[in-house]
Structure formats: structure tokens, C-alpha cells
Design a protein around this motif. Structure first.
Motif, PDB file in Angstrom:
ATOM      1  N   SER A 195       9.468   7.193  13.119  1.00 43.26           N
ATOM      2  CA  SER A 195       8.712   5.997  13.456  1.00 43.26           C
ATOM      3  C   SER A 195       7.350   6.035  12.790  1.00 43.26           C
ATOM      4  CB  SER A 195       8.550   5.869  14.979  1.00 43.26           C
ATOM      5  OG  SER A 195       7.899   7.003  15.520  1.00 43.26           O
ATOM      6  N   MET A 196       6.800   4.849  12.545  1.00 44.43           N
ATOM      7  CA  MET A 196       5.474   4.755  11.948  1.00 44.43           C
ATOM      8  C   MET A 196       4.797   3.465  12.391  1.00 44.43           C
ATOM      9  SD  MET A 196       5.490   2.017   9.635  1.00 44.43           S
ATOM     10  CE  MET A 196       4.168   2.450   8.536  1.00 44.43           C
ATOM     11  N   ARG A 197       3.458   3.519  12.385  1.00 44.08           N
ATOM     12  CA  ARG A 197       2.652   2.323  12.581  1.00 44.08           C
ATOM     13  C   ARG A 197       1.422   2.456  11.688  1.00 44.08           C
ATOM     14  NH1 ARG A 197      -1.275   3.182  16.337  1.00 44.08           N
ATOM     15  NH2 ARG A 197      -2.449   3.433  14.409  1.00 44.08           N
ATOM     16  N   TYR A 198       1.188   1.412  10.900  1.00 39.85           N
ATOM     17  CA  TYR A 198       0.039   1.439   9.997  1.00 39.85           C
ATOM     18  C   TYR A 198      -0.889   0.287  10.337  1.00 39.85           C
ATOM     19  CZ  TYR A 198      -2.776   1.690   5.786  1.00 39.85           C
ATOM     20  OH  TYR A 198      -3.841   1.802   4.911  1.00 39.85           O
ATOM     21  N   ARG A 199      -2.175   0.599  10.547  1.00 36.01           N
ATOM     22  CA  ARG A 199      -3.169  -0.409  10.901  1.00 36.01           C
ATOM     23  C   ARG A 199      -3.707  -1.049   9.621  1.00 36.01           C
ATOM     24  NH1 ARG A 199      -6.084   2.475  14.018  1.00 36.01           N
ATOM     25  NH2 ARG A 199      -5.251   1.730  16.006  1.00 36.01           N
ATOM     26  N   LEU A 200      -3.282  -2.300   9.375  1.00 37.83           N
ATOM     27  CA  LEU A 200      -3.752  -3.017   8.200  1.00 37.83           C
ATOM     28  C   LEU A 200      -5.215  -3.390   8.333  1.00 37.83           C
ATOM     29  CD1 LEU A 200      -0.672  -5.378   7.732  1.00 37.83           C
ATOM     30  CD2 LEU A 200      -1.214  -3.338   6.387  1.00 37.83           C
ATOM     31  N   THR A 201      -5.592  -3.860   9.502  1.00 36.02           N
ATOM     32  CA  THR A 201      -6.983  -4.175   9.837  1.00 36.02           C
ATOM     33  C   THR A 201      -7.213  -3.727  11.269  1.00 36.02           C
ATOM     34  OG1 THR A 201      -6.566  -6.384  10.752  1.00 36.02           O
ATOM     35  CG2 THR A 201      -6.813  -6.215   8.342  1.00 36.02           C
ATOM     36  N   ASP A 202      -8.374  -3.981  11.793  1.00 34.28           N
ATOM     37  CA  ASP A 202      -8.656  -3.605  13.182  1.00 34.28           C
ATOM     38  C   ASP A 202      -7.782  -4.376  14.169  1.00 34.28           C
ATOM     39  OD1 ASP A 202     -10.517  -1.817  12.333  1.00 34.28           O
ATOM     40  OD2 ASP A 202     -12.253  -3.122  12.699  1.00 34.28           O
ATOM     41  N   THR A 203      -7.211  -5.501  13.726  1.00 30.84           N
ATOM     42  CA  THR A 203      -6.435  -6.341  14.643  1.00 30.84           C
ATOM     43  C   THR A 203      -5.024  -6.627  14.140  1.00 30.84           C
ATOM     44  OG1 THR A 203      -7.318  -8.346  13.613  1.00 30.84           O
ATOM     45  CG2 THR A 203      -8.510  -7.462  15.532  1.00 30.84           C
ATOM     46  N   MET A 204      -4.569  -5.893  13.116  1.00 32.12           N
ATOM     47  CA  MET A 204      -3.265  -6.190  12.540  1.00 32.12           C
ATOM     48  C   MET A 204      -2.554  -4.889  12.176  1.00 32.12           C
ATOM     49  SD  MET A 204      -2.386  -8.758   9.362  1.00 32.12           S
ATOM     50  CE  MET A 204      -3.477  -9.991  10.080  1.00 32.12           C
ATOM     51  N   ASN A 205      -1.265  -4.783  12.545  1.00 32.46           N
ATOM     52  CA  ASN A 205      -0.475  -3.578  12.303  1.00 32.46           C
ATOM     53  C   ASN A 205       0.892  -3.931  11.741  1.00 32.46           C
ATOM     54  OD1 ASN A 205      -2.236  -1.485  13.880  1.00 32.46           O
ATOM     55  ND2 ASN A 205      -1.896  -3.140  15.353  1.00 32.46           N
ATOM     56  N   ILE A 206       1.455  -2.990  10.984  1.00 30.79           N
ATOM     57  CA  ILE A 206       2.873  -3.038  10.682  1.00 30.79           C
ATOM     58  C   ILE A 206       3.509  -1.798  11.295  1.00 30.79           C
ATOM     59  CG2 ILE A 206       2.674  -4.412   8.582  1.00 30.79           C
ATOM     60  CD1 ILE A 206       2.979  -1.818   6.991  1.00 30.79           C
ATOM     61  N   ARG A 207       4.777  -1.884  11.654  1.00 34.05           N
ATOM     62  CA  ARG A 207       5.442  -0.773  12.312  1.00 34.05           C
ATOM     63  C   ARG A 207       6.917  -0.753  11.919  1.00 34.05           C
ATOM     64  NH1 ARG A 207       4.732  -3.300  18.403  1.00 34.05           N
ATOM     65  NH2 ARG A 207       6.226  -5.009  18.258  1.00 34.05           N
ATOM     66  N   GLY A 208       7.525   0.393  12.050  1.00 28.35           N
ATOM     67  CA  GLY A 208       8.932   0.500  11.705  1.00 28.35           C
ATOM     68  C   GLY A 208       9.552   1.768  12.248  1.00 28.35           C
ATOM     69  N   THR A 209      10.850   1.723  12.443  1.00 30.13           N
ATOM     70  CA  THR A 209      11.603   2.899  12.911  1.00 30.13           C
ATOM     71  C   THR A 209      12.959   2.933  12.228  1.00 30.13           C
ATOM     72  OG1 THR A 209      12.676   1.763  14.773  1.00 30.13           O
ATOM     73  CG2 THR A 209      10.524   2.763  15.202  1.00 30.13           C
ATOM     74  N   VAL A 210      13.520   4.115  12.132  1.00 28.78           N
ATOM     75  CA  VAL A 210      14.912   4.312  11.752  1.00 28.78           C
ATOM     76  C   VAL A 210      15.442   5.438  12.614  1.00 28.78           C
ATOM     77  CG1 VAL A 210      14.258   5.848   9.849  1.00 28.78           C
ATOM     78  CG2 VAL A 210      16.526   4.812   9.872  1.00 28.78           C
TER      79      VAL A 210
END
Length: 845
Positions: A544-559
């Protein structure tokens, strides 16, 4: 059992990334973090996070979200809140009406793991006959008033929690109050026919335990009276028109069953020292459900009233040389009398002959139901060692027993000595769990500590079948004269069907998680599980991962890879009951897949379902708007399904009798469960919330969700699924679901309006006649409440579910047959009972 090369590759990757990730025991992580809103502990054994900062989609619902709805059934509450959660309306549908099966992301109920306070919830004793034969916990036994928060993880999590977590995880967190209390009373009824009365009472009270402990006590009681949405069956009306006034009106009921349910829960904890806590929680439930069955027509119910084209008589003195009368079925052209009344009169006039028309000249409709007792407890100790290692050691036990009953029916083979009330059998499920969870953080030079969670679990599941009513399966003296065997409608379990089956397994897991940088969160989990007395071992992993694009925006994903082990009940169930094939009621047999007859048609011992999950999401905060968009894909191989219906020849029927399936000669077809289907579930879920402060005009909270999902069968053995089965699996659930809810608060007033949209779905009334296929249209159901709070303590509420009395589509004329009793479709996701109005009173003290 080893999984595919894909899993081996994923496991190797987990090892390589092990230095980059973290975790914490699920139960120990339940302590609230006051600086966070919508704290999430499900799906991660690391530090609690907000829902938008999690690496997988998690819906977080407060106690208020449940309190502000009119329904008290947990299934309906979740359906109104979770975008991809669906639950069917269960009318006359065997065990499905006793414990309602739900779907998450289009998958069966037992593909979703249920937790309470982070601990696995045991299954109900009831098994869903038909479809996938699902065997799952009864969440209706959890009082909504006992809840502090509910977290719904919409992502595969078998590597973290074990079997069943293919579609996701629902974690019910109980209140931890040491003082104060709440009481609620509710009364309502359906307006369309002024029935379906509901009385509901619930309460919660908190007590202190020592200086730093609590005991939160909760209960609820539901008294739901039946509703009736039936129209008179055509065949029953024809009997009345022909002069048989003993036929009931209506002959067959459709609607809500009579339900009485009492739940009691306690959640308690006490500090043993500054670094150690003893906790315990559990519940006790009792439930009784009564529902109708299919009408037994005295002119054509074979094995009870008729044999071939004649009325059926039992010759009570077969050796006296005198035969019983021969009365052809139908209306006598000379007398104008129905054969059922003529058989009654002939039976009463001849003491040596007997017809069940003596008991039921107008036919009969059995009343089916179940009485369930459920007990559970989890007790454990959690704390922290001197080296900073957090630990949680717990023992969990669950017990569920379902006693089935069948009234207003017969064991035809017993003739005039047959009782009319039976207890066909008792199912019991027992589960024991032992968990040891450990977690420690390590400073490895990353942005946050590398939290390493690991632990072991031992689990045992027992499924028992017993029967204490011999008359429900007895082969009576008149079986050889053409009379059916066993309680008609739901046959009792014979001596060779009763027994006890168990499954044991142990597991080891490691769960790692860390903020590698101030923007990047990485997680990995690996779980080895060995079902050592059944089908073997399995290894599953998750990244799993979560990356903070900005202070108020994230992308996330799992396999991840996952699995679901068949329950001992699912693998060993044997049952004879009345089912429906192409809209025609028939006696069907459900036999174990290891039965020699099943094996002749391709059956074998059940193994686990195997899944691969992919997910990718985006979350953002725009001022007062919280928004998340998530895509998912779930590939399942070896999925369990009920086989096609195989016709029963007299030779096979006799073999089934000899194998222990009592009364097999009375059934016309049989099914068995098998690992023989591969599917792909794919979809998109959008969830948003927005608060608007109007200053002196109050505050408005908007919540919305949209879920698109589709299911595709990629492989199955031809002949095991009918055309209707395939259509039901691929298009039988609405692909689009929308939930909208707005709540406006103004001083002491609250106004809530909710809308639930259900997309069209495909219906196949007959597998053999494609011309009758059609799409059932979409519907939107509105609900609303008006609430006034007096003195911050008393709240008075008026509300309505299905505010505009929206009904499902009517059964089409082409699908309406002489034995049909439904005016409206019952296959949809919302009730065919119409508007329900109610009043509620809540008191806080």
C-alpha cells in the motif's frame, strides 16, 4: 496449498520493501487521538489516521450518522451510508429472511470481514441456501445505540486480517462511556395497508470501573409485525370459484415477516497499571422470525394430496381386500364439486381410508421460521513493555444456534398420525480465537519510525447439525403408498445428516508501515495461514502507498492477494426444502459436495477462494469539501457457487436415501456447492461531504456518494450455471448506486432529507425462455426526518422512510402465473412495502 507465481513475486517484493514500512495491533490501536477527526484504525496497524490520509478507502461514520436515521436494522443503516453496500429485501426466502445477506462491491456477504473493536465477529448459525451458500455474521445483532464509530474499509485485507476480507472490512467500535446514558423509543407502521407495525426500544448507560475504567451497557428490542403485499393466487381463486370455500384469502402471504429481536452488549475496560489494561466486550441476542411459505394446492400437491391425476388416499387396512376410492383431480363435470372436497367427504365416510383433505380441504401454507440464540465475548490484556513494545493478547468466543420450526404442515408419510408442527433441526456455529499482537517502532532514519507489527492467531470453527424431532424426517408407514417423507416444506435432518464438523487454523503475520518522507507513506503486509486439518496452507501479501501531492490532496493505491476459506457449515450442509425453478415451486435437495452423488456430477471437497485486489484513489480537501475517488478491481478464482439444478431420477433418489438424505424420494432436483467460477469485479466509488455555516441561519451538512460496479464471469464449467444464474451474477445488482443526505440544524431543530438511487438491473424470469428477459427500471427512494430537542435532553422526531410511497415495478402479466402471489417485484434492493411513517423519542441523561 501454495498460491501462484504472482503471489511469490509479491511476497518477494514485500521482503525487499520491509525496511520501509510499519504497523500496530488492531485492538490496541483503538485509543482515540483527540487531535484527529474521523480517526481510522481499520486497514492499518500503524498510527491512527484520518480517512482522507489512509492508504485505502475507509468510510468513517459516527454514532450521530446512525442516530439520525429512522431505521434500526444495521443492514439498512449501512446501505444508506456506504456507496457500494447493498442488501436485498428478503421475503419468503428460507434462511435469507432470518439473517439478511448483504454485498460489498458486488461480492457475497461472507467476502466481507466483520470486526467488533478490531476483533473478528463469529458467523451466524444460519446458512444462506442457494446462490453461493454464504455463511456470515449477523450484524443486525449489534445495537446501533452501542456504537461510537463504524469504519468500512473498501479494500482487500486478507493479508492483514485473514479469511473473508476479500471485498473489505467493517469494524464496529463500541462506546467507551463511563457515565451518562441514552434511551430511545420508536413506533411506526406502513401506510399503504396499515400493517407492518414496529415497536423499537434502545438504551445505553455508562458506569465507572475504578478510577480509570468504564462499563458501557447497551440494549435494543425490536418487535416488527408482518406485512402482507400478496394478491390471491390464481389457482387458489379458481378453487374458490369452483365452490371450495375452505381456501384461505390470500392463500399465500408476501411481505415482511414477524420478527422479535433482543440484543444486549457490554464494552468494558479497566486499568491494571499505568501501562496495562484489561478489557472485555461481548453480547447476547435472541431472535425469532416467522414467515410464510408456498401454498399447497389440494388439487395438485403431489405426495400430499395427489398422485398422478388422482386424489391420494392412504389405505389404513391394506390387507382387507377393499381399495380406497379413485377420484380424478379437478372439477367433477356431473356434480360440479372439486376433487379436494370430494376426497374429504370420501375420507370422512370411510374409516379405512385417509386423505389429507380431512385436515386441509382448502390446502395449506406452511409457516417457516427460526429461533436464534447468540452469545459472544472477547477478553484480553493490552499494554506496553519496558522496551516500548505494545502488546495485545486476547481470547474470543462466539456461539450461535438456530432452531428451525415449521408449522401448519404435515409429514405425509405418517398419514392421520402426522403432527402439524415440527422442529426440523438445529444448526450451531461455535468459533474460538486466540490472538497475540505485538508492535514496536524502530528509528531507521526515515521521516517516521518504522512500525513493525507482528502476531499469531489460532482459530477453530465448529458447525453442528442435530435434530430432536424424529417426526420431521421419519419415514412413515404410508411412504410406500406414494406419500412424501418428512415435514413438507423444510424436511428434518435424518440420523445420517446430523453431525459435527470443525476446521482449525493458525496464522502468522507481519505488517509494516512508515512515512518514508513527509509526503510518502508505504505499507506492506504478509500473512501465512495453515488450515491444518482441512485443505492446507495459504500465503497472502499486500502493498500500500499514499503520496501527498499537496497539503490537501493525496493519491493512494494498494495491491494484494486474498482468500476466503469455506466454512465447515458451507462444506457440509444437507437440506431439503421448497425452492423455485423457473418460477415454479419444487422440492429441492442441497447435498454436500463430498456426497457420492455430487461427485458423480463433478463435486469435490471445497477449497478456498483466491483473490487479487487492485485499487487506486485520489483524495482532496477544498475548503469545507472532502472528496475521494477510488477505482477497484477484484479478480477471484475458485469462487464458490451453488451448482446448477440437476434433475433427480428414481435411481439417484434411492441412492441419496441410502447415503443418509432422508426423504430424497420426495425431491425433484438437487444442488451442491463447488469451487467452479472465476469473476472480475470492477468499479469506481466517489464519496464527498461538505458543511455550510449560515451564521444565524444554522448549519447544513451535505453527504453524497456514487458507486459504479460491474461483475463479469470469466470462467465456469458449462452446465453448472443456468442462463438465469449468469444474468443474476453479472447484471442482477444495480450498477449505479447514489446516496444523498443533507442535514440542516437550526437552534433546537434538525431537518434531514435522504435520497437513495438504484439503477436498473436485469431480470431473467425463465432460463428456458429468453423472450421474457427484461431490464427492471431505476428508482429513487426518499426519506426524511424533523427533530426538535428540548432542554438539550429530550428529542422528539417525526419521520418517514420511502417518503413518496415509491413501489418496485409490478410483476408483468407474462410473468404472472396461477401460482404467483406477488403484485410487485421482490428482487430489488428496496422494500416493496411502501411508505413507513414513525415517531421517535430520544432522552439523554
Amino acid at each position: 496449498m501454495n498460491k501462484s507465481l504472482k503471489l511469490c513475486t509479491l511476497s518477494s517484493t514485500l521482503v525487499l520493501l520491509g525496511s520501509m514500512t510499519a504497523g500496530a495491533p488492531a485492538a490496541f490501536a483503538q485509543q482515540d487521538s483527540p487531535e484527529l477527526e474521523e480517526v481510522v484504525v481499520t486497514g492499518s496497524r500503524g498510527a491512527p489516521r484520518t480517512a482522507l490520509e489512509s492508504a485505502a478507502p475507509v468510510d468513517v461514520f459516527s454514532a450521530q450518522d446512525f442516530q439520525d436515521q429512522g431505521t434500526a436494522d444495521m443492514n439498512d443503516l449501512l446501505r444508506n451510508l456506504v456507496p457500494s453496500f447493498n442488501v436485498d429485501v428478503q421475503d419468503i426466502n428460507d434462511s435469507n429472511s432470518l439473517v439478511r445477506p448483504a454485498t460489498l462491491r458486488g461480492l457475497p456477504a461472507d467476502d466481507t470481514l466483520v470486526l467488533i473493536n478490531g476483533k473478528r465477529r463469529h458467523r451466524s448459525a444460519a446458512i444462506q441456501f442457494g446462490r453461493q451458500g454464504t455463511h456470515f455474521p449477523d450484524i443486525a445483532q449489534i445495537p446501533p445505540i452501542a456504537l461510537q464509530q463504524v469504519e468500512v474499509l473498501r479494500d482487500g485485507a486478507s493479508a492483514q486480517y485473514g479469511s473473508d476480507a476479500i471485498a473489505g472490512v467493517i469494524n464496529f467500535r463500541l462506546k467507551e462511556n463511563s457515565s451518562g446514558g441514552t434511551f430511545e423509543a420508536k413506533h411506526g407502521r406502513l401506510t399503504r395497508t396499515d400493517d407492518g407495525m414496529l415497536n423499537y426500544y434502545a438504551g445505553n448507560y455508562g458506569l465507572p470501573l475504578g478510577d480509570n475504567g468504564f462499563a458501557s451497557l447497551s440494549f435494543d428490542y425490536t418487535d416488527q409485525r408482518k406485512s402482507d403485499r400478496a394478491v390471491q393466487r390464481g389457482d387458489a381463486q379458481a378453487l374458490i370459484d369452483a365452490g371450495n370455500n375452505a381456501v384461505s384469502v390470500p392463500a399465500q402471504k408476501q411481505g415482511l415477516p414477524d420478527t422479535e429481536l433482543m440484543n444486549f452488549f457490554v464494552n468494558a475496560a479497566v486499568d491494571l497499571s499505568p501501562d496495562q489494561e484489561l478489557y472485555s466486550f461481548g453480547g447476547y441476542s435472541e431472535k425469532e422470525v416467522f414467515l410464510g411459505f408456498f401454498f399447497r394446492n389440494p388439487e395438485n400437491r403431489g405426495g400430499v394430496f395427489t398422485s398422478g391425476g388422482n386424489q391420494l388416499f392412504a389405505d389404513l387396512t391394506p390387507n382387507d381386500g377393499n381399495d380406497c376410492p379413485v377420484i380424478p383431480t379437478g372439477v367433477n363435470p356431473n356434480t360440479g364439486e372439486t376433487s379436494s372436497l370430494a376426497a374429504r367427504d370420501a375420507s370422512l365416510a370411510n374409516p379405512n381410508c385417509f386423505s389429507f383433505n380431512e385436515f386441509y380441504p382448502g390446502g395449506y401454507t406452511p409457516e417457516f421460521g427460526g429461533a436464534n440464540t447468540d452469545v459472544s465475548n472477547v477478553t484480553g490484556i493490552r499494554g506496553e513493555l519496558d522496551d516500548g513494545t505494545s502488546y495485545d493478547v486476547s481470547i474470543g468466543n462466539g456461539f450461535s444456534e438456530m432452531t428451525y420450526f415449521l408449522n401448519n404442515t404435515t409429514n405425509p408419510s405418517m398419514g392421520p398420525d402426522s403432527p402439524t408442527n415440527f422442529e426440523p433441526g438445529i444448526y450451531t456455529t461455535i468459533e474460538n480465537n486466540l490472538n497475540i499482537d505485538l508492535v514496536k517502532g524502530f528509528d531507521v532514519g526515515l521521516y517516521s519510525d518504522l512500525n513493525v507489527a507482528y502476531g499469531v492467531e489460532w482459530r477453530r470453527e465448529i458447525f453442528k447439525v442435530r435434530s430432536e424431532d424424529q417426526d420431521s424426517w421419519r419415514i412413515g408407514p404410508y411412504a410406500d403408498q406414494g406419500f412424501g417423507v418428512g415435514s413438507d416444506g423444510f424436511q428434518g435432518f435424518g440420523p445420517d445428516q446430523v453431525g459435527s464438523w470443525d476446521r482449525k487454523n493458525w496464522a502468522f503475520y507481519v505488517d509494516l508501515e512508515s512515512d518514508v518522507t513527509d509526503r510518502l507513506l508505504l505499507g506492506a503486509a504478509l500473512r501465512y495461514e495453515d488450515f491444518y486439518n482441512t485443505f492446507g496452507d495459504t500465503t497472502n501479501g499486500k502493498l500500500s502507498m499514499r503520496y501527498r501531492l499537496t497539503d490537501t490532496m493525496n493519491i493512494r493505491g494498494t495491491v494484494s492477494t486474498g482468500f476466503r476459506a469455506p466454512s465447515p457449515g458451507q462444506a457440509n450442509i444437507s437440506n431439503i426444502s421448497t425452492g423455485v425453478v423457473d418460477s415454479v415451486p419444487v422440492n429441492q435437495g442441497q447435498i454436500p459436495p463430498t456426497n457420492p452423488i455430487s461427485q458423480r456430477f463433478g463435486g469435490s471437497e471445497l477449497g478456498p477462494e483466491e483473490a487479487t485486489n487492485y485499487a487506486l484513489g485520489w483524495t482532496a480537501e477544498f475548503g469545507g469539501l472532502d472528496l475521494s475517488v477510488d477505482y477497484f478491481r477484484i479478480e477471484i478464482d475458485e469462487r464458490i457457487l451453488n451448482s446448477a439444478t440437476f434433475d433427480l431420477t428414481p435411481e439417484i433418489a434411492q441412492e441419496l436415501e441410502d447415503s443418509g438424505v432422508s426423504g430424497a424420494r420426495s425431491i425433484v432436483s438437487f444442488n451442491y456447492y463447488t469451487n467452479d467460477m472465476s469473476t472480475v469485479n470492477e468499479g469506481v466509488e466517489v464519496v464527498g461531504s461538505w458543511d455550510m455555516d449560515w451564521d444565524n441561519g444554522g448549519n447544513t451538512a451535505f453527504n453524497a456518494s456514487w458507486a459504479y460496479q460491474k461483475q463479469e464471469l470469466t470462467d465456469f464449467t458449462p452446465g453448472l450455471l443456468t442462463r438465469a444464474n449468469v444474468a443474476d451474477l453479472e447484471d442482477g445488482i444495480p450498477r449505479n448506486r447514489i446516496n444523498l443526505r443533507t442535514t440542516h440544524s437550526l437552534m433546537d431543530w434538525r431537518f434531514t432529507l435522504q435520497a437513495n438511487y438504484y439503477d436498473e438491473y436485469f431480470s431473467v424470469p425463465s432460463s428456458s425462455d429468453p423472450s421474457r428477459d427484461y431490464w427492471v427500471g431505476d428508482k429513487t427512494i426518499f426519506s426524511g426526518e424533523i427533530a426538535y430537542t428540548y432542554n438539550d435532553s429530550y428529542t422528539f422526531i417525526l419521520g418517514a422512510d420511502n417518503l413518496f410511497d415509491t413501489m418496485p415495478e409490478k410483476v408483468r402479466d407474462v410473468d404472472f402465473f396461477p401460482y404467483s402471489s406477488n403484485e410487485y417485484l421482490t428482487s430489488g434492493a428496496f422494500s416493496p412495502n411502501g411508505r413507513f411513517v414513525y415517531g421517535r423519542v430520544q432522552m439523554n441523561f
